[in-house]
Design a protein around this motif. Structure first.
Motif, short mmCIF file in Angstrom:
data_model
loop_
_atom_site.label_atom_id
_atom_site.label_comp_id
_atom_site.label_asym_id
_atom_site.label_seq_id
_atom_site.Cartn_x
_atom_site.Cartn_y
_atom_site.Cartn_z
N GLU A 51 -59.97 -10.93 42.34
CA GLU A 51 -60.63 -10.04 41.39
C GLU A 51 -60.30 -8.58 41.65
N SER A 52 -59.88 -8.26 42.88
CA SER A 52 -59.57 -6.87 43.20
C SER A 52 -58.14 -6.48 42.81
N VAL A 53 -57.29 -7.46 42.44
CA VAL A 53 -55.92 -7.17 42.05
C VAL A 53 -55.93 -6.50 40.68
N THR A 54 -55.21 -5.39 40.57
CA THR A 54 -55.11 -4.71 39.28
C THR A 54 -53.67 -4.78 38.80
N TYR A 55 -53.51 -4.79 37.51
CA TYR A 55 -52.20 -4.85 36.87
C TYR A 55 -52.01 -3.57 36.07
N PRO A 56 -51.04 -2.75 36.45
CA PRO A 56 -50.84 -1.50 35.71
C PRO A 56 -50.28 -1.81 34.32
N PRO A 57 -50.62 -0.97 33.33
CA PRO A 57 -50.06 -1.19 31.99
C PRO A 57 -48.56 -0.92 32.00
N LEU A 58 -47.78 -1.88 31.53
CA LEU A 58 -46.33 -1.71 31.42
C LEU A 58 -46.00 -0.96 30.14
N SER A 59 -44.77 -0.53 30.02
CA SER A 59 -44.38 0.26 28.85
C SER A 59 -44.56 -0.54 27.56
N LEU A 60 -44.97 0.16 26.53
CA LEU A 60 -45.18 -0.46 25.22
C LEU A 60 -43.82 -0.61 24.54
N GLN A 61 -43.44 -1.86 24.27
CA GLN A 61 -42.14 -2.13 23.67
C GLN A 61 -42.28 -2.32 22.16
N GLU A 62 -41.18 -2.09 21.46
CA GLU A 62 -41.15 -2.23 20.00
C GLU A 62 -41.15 -3.71 19.62
N GLN A 63 -41.74 -4.03 18.48
CA GLN A 63 -41.83 -5.41 18.00
C GLN A 63 -40.46 -6.07 17.79
N PRO A 64 -39.46 -5.37 17.23
CA PRO A 64 -38.14 -6.04 17.08
C PRO A 64 -37.54 -6.46 18.42
N TYR A 65 -37.72 -5.63 19.44
CA TYR A 65 -37.19 -5.98 20.76
C TYR A 65 -37.93 -7.19 21.33
N GLN A 83 -46.89 -9.21 29.10
CA GLN A 83 -48.20 -8.59 29.29
C GLN A 83 -48.80 -8.37 27.92
N LEU A 84 -50.01 -8.85 27.75
CA LEU A 84 -50.71 -8.67 26.49
C LEU A 84 -51.33 -7.28 26.43
N ASP A 85 -51.52 -6.80 25.24
CA ASP A 85 -52.12 -5.49 25.04
C ASP A 85 -53.65 -5.64 24.97
N LEU A 86 -54.20 -6.30 25.96
CA LEU A 86 -55.64 -6.55 26.05
C LEU A 86 -56.15 -6.09 27.42
N GLN A 87 -57.40 -5.69 27.46
CA GLN A 87 -58.00 -5.25 28.71
C GLN A 87 -59.30 -6.00 28.97
N THR A 88 -59.66 -6.06 30.24
CA THR A 88 -60.94 -6.64 30.63
C THR A 88 -62.05 -5.67 30.26
N PRO A 89 -63.30 -6.09 30.29
CA PRO A 89 -64.40 -5.17 29.96
C PRO A 89 -64.45 -3.92 30.85
N ASN A 90 -63.91 -4.02 32.07
CA ASN A 90 -63.94 -2.83 32.95
C ASN A 90 -62.66 -2.00 32.82
N GLY A 91 -61.82 -2.25 31.80
CA GLY A 91 -60.66 -1.43 31.52
C GLY A 91 -59.38 -1.82 32.23
N GLN A 92 -59.36 -2.94 32.91
CA GLN A 92 -58.15 -3.40 33.61
C GLN A 92 -57.30 -4.26 32.67
N MET A 93 -55.99 -4.20 32.88
CA MET A 93 -55.09 -5.04 32.10
C MET A 93 -55.22 -6.49 32.58
#
Length: 132
Positions: A51-65, A83-93
């Motif tokens: 639960e303490s592991v955090t995942y940094p947000p990766l770069s946002l890629q374009e849909q065609p790519y 990586q999905l563009d979703l976050q947990t309730p505490n703001g973590q990816m």
């Protein structure tokens, strides 16, 4: 049962009642602390670490790519990490999803490792190369 046996049972019952009413001190939850097994405490530590592991947000890629990588992975039978563009309730990816692309649908849904994922929800995707 004889009269003496009944008197003996009554005296014993009175003795037990007196013991629990006046002499016995219940330690409450403290008496259960010894029942925590080492595998249980290890599982609790493992869960806390996960639960303490955090995942940094990766770069946002374009849909065609993203679509190009999904089609390539599906055609070549390669695995992807996304990586999905979703976050947990505490703001973590959310943790990344890794697996083979099992199929694509016309309604912009991709099946990765048995999970149906909307392509619009994918933030970042990487193709996992085959081992050499």
């Amino acid at each position: 049962m004889t009269y003496e046996d009944k008197i003996g049972e009554q005296k014993f019952a009175a003795l037990v009642d007196d013991f629990f009413a006046n002499r016995y001190i219940d330690r409450g939850m403290r008496k259960w602390q010894g029942y925590y097994l080492s595998d249980h405490t290890a599982a609790l530590k493992k869960q806390a670490k996960a639960e303490s592991v955090t995942y940094p947000p990766l770069s946002l890629q374009e849909q065609p790519y993203i679509r190009m990588i999904l089609l390539r992975a599906y055609a070549e039978g390669q695995s992807v990490t996304l990586q999905l563009d979703l976050q947990t309730p505490n703001g973590q990816m959310l943790p990344p999803i890794t697996g083979k692309v099992a199929g694509l649908s016309d309604s912009d849904v991709v099946n990765v490792d048995g999970q149906n994922i909307s392509i619009d929800m994918i933030r970042h995707i990487d193709l996992i190369p085959f081992p050499v």
